[in-house]
Design a protein around this motif. Structure first.
Motif, short mmCIF file in Angstrom:
data_model
loop_
_atom_site.label_atom_id
_atom_site.label_comp_id
_atom_site.label_asym_id
_atom_site.label_seq_id
_atom_site.Cartn_x
_atom_site.Cartn_y
_atom_site.Cartn_z
N GLY A 700 0.81 -1.21 0.00
CA GLY A 700 0.00 0.00 0.00
C GLY A 700 0.85 1.26 0.00
O GLY A 700 0.53 2.22 -0.71
N ARG A 701 1.93 1.26 0.79
CA ARG A 701 2.78 2.45 0.83
C ARG A 701 3.45 2.70 -0.52
O ARG A 701 3.52 3.83 -1.00
N ASP A 702 3.96 1.63 -1.13
CA ASP A 702 4.63 1.80 -2.42
C ASP A 702 3.65 2.29 -3.48
O ASP A 702 3.97 3.19 -4.28
N LEU A 703 2.45 1.71 -3.50
CA LEU A 703 1.47 2.12 -4.50
C LEU A 703 1.00 3.54 -4.25
O LEU A 703 0.82 4.33 -5.18
N ALA A 704 0.78 3.89 -2.98
CA ALA A 704 0.36 5.26 -2.65
C ALA A 704 1.45 6.26 -2.98
O ALA A 704 1.17 7.37 -3.46
N ARG A 705 2.70 5.88 -2.73
CA ARG A 705 3.80 6.80 -3.02
C ARG A 705 3.93 7.06 -4.51
O ARG A 705 4.23 8.18 -4.95
N SER A 706 3.67 6.03 -5.31
CA SER A 706 3.78 6.21 -6.76
C SER A 706 2.64 7.04 -7.33
O SER A 706 2.78 7.66 -8.38
N ARG A 707 1.49 7.07 -6.64
CA ARG A 707 0.34 7.79 -7.16
C ARG A 707 0.06 9.10 -6.45
O ARG A 707 -0.76 9.89 -6.91
N LYS A 708 0.73 9.33 -5.34
CA LYS A 708 0.40 10.50 -4.54
C LYS A 708 0.66 11.80 -5.29
O LYS A 708 -0.15 12.73 -5.25
N LYS A 709 1.78 11.89 -5.99
CA LYS A 709 2.09 13.12 -6.71
C LYS A 709 1.04 13.42 -7.76
O LYS A 709 0.58 14.56 -7.90
N ALA A 710 0.66 12.37 -8.51
CA ALA A 710 -0.34 12.59 -9.55
C ALA A 710 -1.69 12.99 -8.95
O ALA A 710 -2.37 13.90 -9.45
N ARG A 711 -2.07 12.32 -7.86
CA ARG A 711 -3.34 12.66 -7.23
C ARG A 711 -3.31 14.08 -6.66
O ARG A 711 -4.28 14.85 -6.82
N ASP A 712 -2.22 14.43 -6.00
CA ASP A 712 -2.12 15.78 -5.45
C ASP A 712 -2.12 16.84 -6.55
O ASP A 712 -2.65 17.94 -6.36
N ALA A 713 -1.53 16.50 -7.68
CA ALA A 713 -1.54 17.46 -8.79
C ALA A 713 -2.97 17.67 -9.30
O ALA A 713 -3.36 18.81 -9.62
N ILE A 714 -3.74 16.59 -9.37
CA ILE A 714 -5.14 16.73 -9.79
C ILE A 714 -5.90 17.60 -8.80
O ILE A 714 -6.68 18.49 -9.19
N ILE A 715 -5.69 17.35 -7.50
CA ILE A 715 -6.40 18.13 -6.47
C ILE A 715 -6.00 19.60 -6.55
O ILE A 715 -6.85 20.50 -6.48
N ARG A 716 -4.71 19.86 -6.69
CA ARG A 716 -4.26 21.26 -6.77
C ARG A 716 -4.85 21.96 -7.99
O ARG A 716 -5.27 23.13 -7.90
N GLU A 717 -4.90 21.26 -9.10
CA GLU A 717 -5.43 21.87 -10.31
C GLU A 717 -6.91 22.21 -10.15
O GLU A 717 -7.34 23.33 -10.50
N GLU A 718 -7.69 21.28 -9.62
CA GLU A 718 -9.12 21.53 -9.47
C GLU A 718 -9.39 22.59 -8.41
O GLU A 718 -10.27 23.45 -8.58
N VAL A 719 -8.65 22.54 -7.32
CA VAL A 719 -8.85 23.54 -6.27
C VAL A 719 -8.47 24.93 -6.78
O VAL A 719 -9.19 25.92 -6.52
N SER A 720 -7.37 25.03 -7.50
CA SER A 720 -6.97 26.33 -8.04
C SER A 720 -8.01 26.86 -9.02
O SER A 720 -8.33 28.06 -9.00
N ALA A 721 -8.54 25.97 -9.86
CA ALA A 721 -9.56 26.42 -10.81
C ALA A 721 -10.83 26.88 -10.08
O ALA A 721 -11.46 27.88 -10.47
N TYR A 722 -11.21 26.16 -9.03
CA TYR A 722 -12.41 26.53 -8.27
C TYR A 722 -12.22 27.86 -7.56
O TYR A 722 -13.11 28.73 -7.58
N VAL A 723 -11.05 28.05 -6.96
CA VAL A 723 -10.76 29.32 -6.27
C VAL A 723 -10.71 30.47 -7.27
O VAL A 723 -11.19 31.57 -7.00
N GLU A 724 -10.14 30.21 -8.43
CA GLU A 724 -10.08 31.25 -9.45
C GLU A 724 -11.48 31.64 -9.92
O GLU A 724 -11.77 32.82 -10.16
N PHE A 725 -12.37 30.65 -10.04
CA PHE A 725 -13.74 30.96 -10.41
C PHE A 725 -14.42 31.81 -9.34
O PHE A 725 -15.09 32.81 -9.66
N LEU A 726 -14.24 31.45 -8.07
CA LEU A 726 -14.85 32.23 -7.00
C LEU A 726 -14.28 33.64 -6.94
O LEU A 726 -15.01 34.61 -6.67
N ARG A 727 -12.98 33.77 -7.19
CA ARG A 727 -12.37 35.09 -7.15
C ARG A 727 -12.84 35.95 -8.32
O ARG A 727 -13.04 37.16 -8.18
N ALA A 728 -13.04 35.31 -9.48
CA ALA A 728 -13.47 36.07 -10.65
C ALA A 728 -14.97 36.32 -10.68
O ALA A 728 -15.43 37.23 -11.36
N ASN A 729 -15.73 35.53 -9.95
CA ASN A 729 -17.19 35.66 -9.95
C ASN A 729 -17.71 35.74 -8.51
O ASN A 729 -18.36 34.81 -8.02
#
Length: 956
Positions: A700-729
C-alpha cells in the motif's frame, strides 16, 4: 454521519459520542512537550552601525536552530525535527512550530543534546501572541530573502515612499523589509496609507453625478443609466450587472487638471484576458491610447503603460505595490500589480514629467481599494505632491452570500452585514442601518456561531471561530449602545431556544477566553443600561435551551479551570450589575438542592478579585475589525479546504478492486506454494492472513507513493480552478457555485479514475505481490514438510523397534518353552528311575522328615505352654491390683496417712535391696529382664510409656 431512521443527519461527534461508538479519540496536542536542540545555539552578536550602513538590507536580528521534538501528541509515539527561532534579544528564548498553528516556546535551551521542556503558546495571551507574531515575522523574512537579492517594484517603491527621496537610506530599506515580512508592521503601514488619503467616501448619486456621467462616457449608455432619477451604479444589482459585462473585473478612473487641460485616466483590472476587453470609448479611440472628448482627454492607462514598458528592462515601474499575504493565512494570492488603481497611478507618474499636474486628483473606483491599492494611492499623493480623494461604489469586502457550506455562508452573512452597516453609516441612513442590523439576530447565524464555540479547540481555523464570536458580541453591544438595535430584540433573540444554547456555550468558553468574557460582559451591561428588567436578564442567564442543556451560570461554574481563568472577575461583574441570582431565583429552575449548591458556590470569597473592566465599542471600529478577520482570502481558503477535503475522500490511492485483486493474488500464491510442498492439502486461513498482514502495508505504501504526486496534482489543479472561479465571480448565484463545485468534483474523480484504473487487458500491479507471498509462505511450508518427514521417519523407526521387540519376545518364549519341556522330561526320567529303584535312600529321607516335623511341633507346644503360664501370672497380678484399687477407693484420708507413715517406718527388706542392686546394673539381656521380673514382688507396679499401670514389663 449519524443515520436516524431513513434520514441521515450530519453532526459533530463529541468526546462522549466518540467513546460510545468505540472510535479512536481525536489527537490532542500536549501542553508541554520535550525538545532537544541538535546543534548549540550561537552566541548573539549585536549589529553595529557599520553593519547597518554597509548592508543594503537590515541584518537578521534572530538566530535559527534545529530542535528535535518528542511527546507531541497524547498516545502517539511521534518525533520530528523542526527549525526554531531564538527571540527576545539576548535571552535564550526559542519558539518552534510543531505543526501548523501549534506553537511552543522554551525558556532556556542553550546546550545541545540536552532535552528540555517547551510549553504551548496561547494566542489569546498577549505575551504568547507576541511570540507567535515574531515567529511568523522571522519566518517571512527567511522566505523573502531570496526574492530581495534583486529589488522588486514593491520593495523599491515602499522604500522610496517611506524615505520620500529618490535614494532611500539603509534605515528606510530596513523598515520596508519589515513591512513586507511582518504582519503587524504591514497592517500599521496600510492604515497609515489609508488615513493619509485626503478623503474616502461612498458614491452618492446626487453629489457624484459627474462621476456617473464619466462612467457613461467610458462604458456607454447601455451599461450606465438612470432609473427613476437614480443611477444604476448606485445600486447593488446594477453594480453586479456591470461587473458581469466586465467579466468580473473592476474599473476605475482618475480625473486631474494639468497644464494641457483636464485629463482623465481610466483602466480595467485583471490579467491578460482583459487586454482584449473592448469598452464603449474604444470605438472613438481606436487603437490609440487616448482620445479627446468635449475638451477632456481620456487616457487608457492600461494601453499607455503596456506601450511605455515595451522594450524597457532593468527598471521598475514607480507607484506599483503588491504587498504579500502574511500571518497564519499566508498563501499565494493574486497579483495586485494589474489592479485598475495601480495601473492608473503608474500612468499618472509616468506622464507627469511631460504633463505637469496643477490640481488635486479625484479617483473613482467601482470597488473599494485593497491594501496594496490603498498604498499605491498614498504613494501617488506623495509622488505628485497633490491630494487624492477617493470614491467607491461597492465595498471591497462585501461578498455575495453564495456558499453552499453553512459555516462559510455564515461568515459571508456576517461580513456582508457588517459591510452594509458601514456603508449605511457613511451616508447616515439610519433606517437602512436598523433593518440591516436585525440580520444579526437570525437563528441560523446564532446556531453556526454556537457550533464554532462548541467544537473549537485552539487550532488555526478554530481561532477564527473565537475571534468571530468576540467581534459579533462587540458589534451587538455597539449597536445596542447607539440604539441601532433595540436591547429588547437582542434579549429576545438570545432567550430563544437557539440563543440559550449559544449563551450556555458562552458560559463554557468564557472563563478561558478573556476577550470573549469581556465582550459578553459588555453586552450584558448595555442591555441593563437600556432599562431591561433584572428578571428578564436572569431568565437568559438561567434558561436552558433543551432538557439536556445547562444554563449559562452552571456552565460558567463547571467550566474546566486553566491558567488565566477569569470566571471570578466575570462573576464579580455580574454581582456589580445586580445580576447575581438569589436562592429564590434559582429555585424554579434548579430545585432546592441545586439552588443551595449554586448559592454556596457563588458566595463571596475571602480573596477578592477586581471586577471585569467594561469597554465601549465603537461600531465602525468593530466593523473594521470584522473586515480584517473575515477577508476574501479567508473565505476562499475555507472553500478551497472544503473542496480539497471532498476530493481526498473520493480519490483513494488504492481502489477496492486493487485490494480485492491483491487478496486474491496472495491467496492463490499461498495455495500454489502449499500445493508444491504438500500436494493435495489446503493451507490454513491463518497463513494467508498472516502473509497479507506482512506484505499488505508495504504494498500500500509503495502504490500510494507512486500515485500520490499525480493525485495531489489533480487536487491542486481543481482547487486552483475553483478558487479562481470564486475570485473572478464573487456575485455568482448559490446554485451556480454548487454546480461548479460538483463539476470540479466530477472532473477530478474522472481524471483520478483514468489514472488508477488500468485497461481491461492490463494486469494489475500485483505480480511482485505474488512473488513476495510465495517467498513468505515457502519457509513455513518447508518447515511443515520437514517436520512431517521427520515424524514419518520417527514413526518408521518406532515401527521397526516394535517389530524387533515382538520377534525377540517370540524367540524368548519359544526358548523358555523348549527349556521347560526339557526340564519336565528330565524330572520325569528321574522319577521313573526312583520308582524303578525303590531304594533305601528315599525311605531314610522320609523318616528324617518325619522326625523334624515332630521336633518342631514339640517346640511349638512348649513355647505355647510357657506363654500361657506368663499370661496367667499377669492376669493374677492385674486382679490383685484391681482389688487393691477397689480397697483404696473406700479408704479415708487419715487411713491413707497412717498407711503412708507405716510404710515409711518399715525397714528395707532384703528383696528391695536385691532389686535396687539389680536395677543399678546396666543389663539389657533377656535373661536379666527375666530375672528382674522374677525378683519383683507380686505387688510391684510401674507406669508404662503409654501411661498404663503394669505389673509386668512384657509387651502384649
Amino acid at each position: 454521519m449519524r443515520v436516524t431512521g431513513k434520514q441521515a443527519h450530519k453532526r459533530y461527534l463529541g468526546d462522549e459520542d466518540t467513546r460510545n461508538l468505540a472510535l479512536p479519540p481525536k489527537p490532542v496536542y500536549r501542553q508541554s512537550i520535550k525538545g532537544t536542540p541538535t546543534s548549540p545555539l550561537p552566541i548573539p552578536r549585536v549589529p553595529t552601525q557599520a553593519d547597518l550602513s554597509n548592508s543594503q538590507f537590515t541584518p537578521l536580528d534572530f538566530e535559527l536552530t534545529q530542535v528535535e521534538l518528542d511527546d507531541i501528541v497524547d498516545g502517539v509515539p511521534f518525533r520530528k525535527t523542526v527549525n526554531g527561532f531564538r527571540i527576545g534579544g539576548m535571552s535564550p528564548h526559542v519558539v518552534v512550530e510543531a505543526d501548523p498553528g501549534k506553537y511552543y516556546a522554551a525558556g532556556t535551551m542553550r546546550t545541545s543534546n540536552l532535552p528540555g521542556h517547551l510549553r504551548r503558546l496561547d494566542p489569546m495571551v498577549p505575551m504568547d501572541k507576541r511570540c507567535i507574531d515574531l515567529f511568523n515575522e522571522y519566518k517571512s523574512r527567511l522566505n523573502a530573502l531570496p526574492e530581495l537579492v534583486t529589488p522588486t517594484p514593491t520593495f523599491a517603491n515602499v522604500s522610496q515612499h517611506l524615505s520620500q527621496y529618490p535614494s532611500p537610506i539603509a534605515q528606510d530599506q530596513a523598515l520596508a523589509f519589515k513591512i513586507i515580512t511582518s504582519g503587524p508592521v504591514q497592517n500599521g503601514y496600510v492604515e497609515m496609507c489609508k488615513s493619509s488619503i485626503d478623503s474616502r467616501e461612498r458614491f452618492d448619486g446626487a453629489r457624484h453625478a459627474n462621476d456617473a456621467l464619466t462612467y457613461q462616457t467610458i462604458l456607454g449608455p447601455d451599461l450606465v443609466f438612470t432609473v427613476d432619477d437614480q443611477w444604476n451604479i448606485a445600486d447593488a444589482a446594477g453594480i453586479t450587472d456591470l461587473k458581469t459585462h466586465l467579466q468580473g473585473g473592476n474599473i476605475a478612473f482618475a480625473s486631474l487638471g494639468s497644464e494641457d487641460g483636464r485629463v482623465l485616466y481610466f483602466s480595467t483590472s485583471g490579467g491578460k484576458r482583459f487586454d482584449t476587453l473592448k469598452l464603449h470609448i474604444h470605438e472613438s479611440m481606436g487603437d490609440a491610447d487616448e482620445v479627446t472628448i468635449d475638451d477632456v482627454t481620456y487616457v487608457d492607462a492600461r494601453r499607455r503603460m503596456t506601450r511605455a514598458l515595451q522594450g524597457v528592462s532593468g527598471t521598475h515601474t514607480v507607484g506599483l505595490v503588491d504587498l504579500p499575504v502574511l500571518g497564519d493565512d499566508r498563501e499565494s494570492g493574486p497579483s495586485r500589480l494589474k489592479d485598475s488603481e495601480q495601473t492608473i497611478a503608474a500612468a499618472i507618474v509616468h506622464d507627469m514629467r511631460s504633463r505637469p499636474i496643477v490640481t488635486s486628483i479625484h479617483v473613482n473606483s467601482l470597488l473599494d481599494t485593497c491594501d496594496s491599492c490603498a498604498s499605491a494611492l498614498s504613494m501617488l499623493q506623495t509622488l505628485t505632491g497633490h491630494s487624492v480623494d477617493f470614491v467607491y461604489h461597492r465595498d471591497y469586502g462585501a461578498p455575495t452570500e453564495n456558499s453552499t457550506h453553512r459555516t462559510v455562508r455564515t461568515l459571508q452573512t456576517l461580513l456582508a452585514t457588517a459591510s452594509a452597516l458601514r456603508a449605511h453609516g457613511m451616508v447616515n441612513d439610519t433606517t437602512a442601518k436598523c433593518l440591516t442590523a436585525r440580520r444579526l439576530l437570525t437563528p441560523e447565524l446564532l446556531q453556526e456561531l454556537a457550533i464554532g464555540l462548541r467544537f473549537a479547540n485552539g487550532d488555526r481555523a478554530d481561532q477564527l471561530a473565537f475571534r468571530v464570536n468576540v467581534d459579533y458580541l462587540r458589534l451587538l453591544a455597539g449597536l445596542v449602545n447607539d440604539d441601532t438595535l433595540p436591547a429588547r430584540a437582542v434579549l429576545n433573540a438570545l432567550s430563544s431556544e437557539v440563543g440559550l444554547v449559544y449563551a450556555s456555550l458562552l458560559g463554557h468558553r468564557a472563563p478561558t477566553l478573556e476577550s470573549l468574557a469581556h465582550a459578553w460582559a459588555d453586552l450584558l451591561h448595555e442591555m441593563v443600561d437600556k432599562s431591561i428588567k433584572r428578571d428578564d436578564v436572569l431568565r437568559l442567564l438561567l434558561g436552558r435551551g433543551a432538557p439536556c442543556q445547562t444554563c449559562f451560570l452552571v456552565e460558567l461554574l463547571n467550566a474546566p479551570r486553566e491558567s488565566g481563568d477569569c470566571r471570578r472577575a466575570l462573576l464579580n461583574q455580574l454581582r456589580a450589575e445586580s445580576l447575581m441570582p438569589s436562592f429564590r431565583d434559582l429555585l424554579a429552575s434548579q430545585g432546592r438542592l441545586g439552588a443551595a449548591i449554586i448559592v454556596f458556590r457563588l458566595r463571596p470569597r475571602w480573596r477578592q478579585v477586581p471586577e471585569m473592566a467594561l469597554e465601549h465599542h465603537d461600531v465602525p471600529t468593530v466593523i473594521d475589525g470584522i473586515r480584517r478577520v473575515i477577508t476574501e482570502k479567508i473565505l476562499l481558503r475555507l472553500e478551497a479546504d472544503r473542496l480539497q477535503t471532498r476530493l481526498h475522500e473520493i480519490m483513494p490511492t488504492i481502489t477496492i478492486r486493487e485490494q480485492q485483486a491483491m487478496r486474491e493474488m496472495v491467496g492463490n500464491a499461498v495455495q500454489n506454494a502449499w500445493q508444491k510442498a504438500l500436494p493435495g492439502e489446503h493451507p490454513p486461513s491463518e497463513v494467508a492472513r498472516q502473509v497479507l498482514d506482512d506484505i499488505g502495508p508495504a504494498y500500500g505504501r509503495d502504490l500510494a507513493r507512486s500515485r500520490k504526486k499525480a493525485r495531489d496534482a489533480i487536487i491542486r489543479e481543481e482547487v486552483s480552478a475553483y478558487v479562481e472561479f470564486l475570485r473572478a465571480n464573487p456575485e455568482a448565484d448559490a446554485d451556480v457555485v454548487k454546480m461548479v463545485f460538483q463539476n470540479h468534483v466530477a472532473k477530478a474523480k474522472a481524471t483520478h479514475g483514468q489514472m488508477i484504473s488500468p485497461d481491461e487487458g492490463q494486469m494489475l500491479p500485483t505480480a511482485d505481490v505474488a512473488e513476495q507471498a510465495e517467498q513468505r509462505v515457502a519457509p513455513e511450508v518447508l518447515s511443515i514438510a520437514t517436520t512431517r518427514a521427520a515424524a514419518a521417519k520417527r514413526d518408521e523407526a518406532m515401527s521397526q523397534t516394535t517389530q524387533l521387540a515382538t520377534t525377540s519376545k517370540a524367540t524368548v518364549t519359544s526358548l523358555a518353552n523348549r527349556t521347560a519341556q526339557t526340564l519336565k522330561e528330565t524330572i520325569k526320567k528321574q522319577t521313573q528311575l526312583l520308582h524303578q529303584n525303590g531304594g533305601y535312600a528315599a525311605l531314610a529321607a522320609a523318616n528324617e522328615l518325619s522326625r523334624e516335623k515332630a521336633s518342631k511341633k514339640a517346640g511349638q507346644e512348649a513355647e505355647a505352654k510357657s506363654e500361657r503360664e506368663a499370661n496367667a501370672r499377669s492376669n493374677a497380678a492385674t486382679e490383685n491390683i484391681a482389688e487393691r484399687l477397689r480397697y483404696l477407693q473406700g479408704t479415708t484420708l487419715p487411713q491413707l496417712q497412717d498407711r503412708k507413715d507405716a510404710l515409711s517406718s518399715n525397714d528395707k527388706t532384703e528383696a528391695l535391696v536385691v532389686r535396687h542392686a539389680n536395677l543399678s546394673k546396666p543389663s539389657t539381656s533377656a535373661s536379666a529382664r527375666a530375672a528382674e521380673a522374677l525378683s519383683l514382688p507380686a505387688s510391684a507396679q510401674w507406669q508404662a510409656p503409654d501411661g498404663s499401670i503394669r505389673t509386668s514389663n512384657k509387651e502384649h
